[in-house]
Design a protein around this motif. Structure first.
Motif, PDB file in Angstrom:
ATOM      1  N   UNK A  33       0.816  -1.231   0.000  1.00 37.29           N
ATOM      2  CA  UNK A  33       0.000   0.000   0.000  1.00 37.29           C
ATOM      3  C   UNK A  33       0.842   1.269   0.000  1.00 37.29           C
ATOM      4  N   UNK A  34       1.965   1.248   0.704  1.00 35.73           N
ATOM      5  CA  UNK A  34       2.846   2.411   0.718  1.00 35.73           C
ATOM      6  C   UNK A  34       3.440   2.667  -0.664  1.00 35.73           C
ATOM      7  N   UNK A  35       3.907   1.612  -1.311  1.00 38.78           N
ATOM      8  CA  UNK A  35       4.483   1.769  -2.651  1.00 38.78           C
ATOM      9  C   UNK A  35       3.426   2.224  -3.650  1.00 38.78           C
ATOM     10  N   UNK A  36       2.201   1.681  -3.518  1.00 40.94           N
ATOM     11  CA  UNK A  36       1.121   2.079  -4.416  1.00 40.94           C
ATOM     12  C   UNK A  36       0.779   3.556  -4.235  1.00 40.94           C
ATOM     13  N   UNK A  37       0.688   4.002  -2.985  1.00 39.00           N
ATOM     14  CA  UNK A  37       0.379   5.405  -2.704  1.00 39.00           C
ATOM     15  C   UNK A  37       1.471   6.321  -3.262  1.00 39.00           C
ATOM     16  N   UNK A  38       2.731   5.945  -3.094  1.00 36.86           N
ATOM     17  CA  UNK A  38       3.835   6.749  -3.616  1.00 36.86           C
ATOM     18  C   UNK A  38       3.793   6.807  -5.144  1.00 36.86           C
ATOM     19  N   UNK A  39       3.519   5.681  -5.786  1.00 36.72           N
ATOM     20  CA  UNK A  39       3.432   5.645  -7.249  1.00 36.72           C
ATOM     21  C   UNK A  39       2.308   6.532  -7.745  1.00 36.72           C
ATOM     22  N   UNK A  46       3.207  14.184 -11.959  1.00 37.26           N
ATOM     23  CA  UNK A  46       3.633  14.211 -13.363  1.00 37.26           C
ATOM     24  C   UNK A  46       2.532  14.748 -14.259  1.00 37.26           C
ATOM     25  N   UNK A  47       1.325  14.253 -14.102  1.00 35.62           N
ATOM     26  CA  UNK A  47       0.233  14.674 -14.975  1.00 35.62           C
ATOM     27  C   UNK A  47      -0.197  16.121 -14.714  1.00 35.62           C
ATOM     28  N   UNK A  48      -0.043  16.594 -13.487  1.00 29.81           N
ATOM     29  CA  UNK A  48      -0.404  17.984 -13.194  1.00 29.81           C
ATOM     30  C   UNK A  48       0.659  18.951 -13.713  1.00 29.81           C
ATOM     31  N   UNK A  49       1.914  18.537 -13.705  1.00 32.31           N
ATOM     32  CA  UNK A  49       2.986  19.433 -14.137  1.00 32.31           C
ATOM     33  C   UNK A  49       3.216  19.398 -15.641  1.00 32.31           C
TER      34      UNK A  49
END
Length: 113
Positions: A33-39, A46-49
């Motif tokens: 869950x931690x890795x998924x949240x970070x991804x 990325x998509x916002x910038x």
């Protein structure tokens, strides 16, 4: 004084290896869950910038022939790589369809990047 080495068969290490693999698998499920949240957070950033208008303008101005040739070379390279795996597997008397190997190669590529 002689030094006697005790030879342990290779299969004797299997239970310890299975225990280690089981412990690693449990730790991975805890951290998933931690890795998924970070991804997801990185993708959101990325998509916002990303300047979507600039990206679409660059795609529209790109030469279609160059894009087509790049995609063609990529697809052919994928097929050649999967065919090489098929040859290696056939040498070991393992028969797998080329289409299945292409799918597995794509999965492996996705996970390695």
């Amino acid at each position: 004084m002689q030094n006697h080495r005790v030879r342990v068969p290779a299969w004797a290490a299997v239970p310890a290896l299975l225990t280690a693999v089981t412990l690693l698998a449990k730790k991975k499920w805890v951290s998933f869950p931690l890795r998924l949240a970070l991804t997801l957070a990185l993708f959101a950033f990325l998509f916002r910038s990303l300047s979507w208008s600039s990206l679409l303008a660059a795609i529209e101005q790109a030469q279609r022939l160059v894009i087509f040739l790049g995609l063609l070379v990529g697809v052919l390279g994928l097929q050649v790589s999967a065919f090489q795996w098929q040859c290696l597997l056939q040498a070991e008397r393992i028969h797998v369809d080329l289409i299945r190997l292409i799918k597995l190669y794509l999965i492996g590529t996705a996970f390695s990047h």
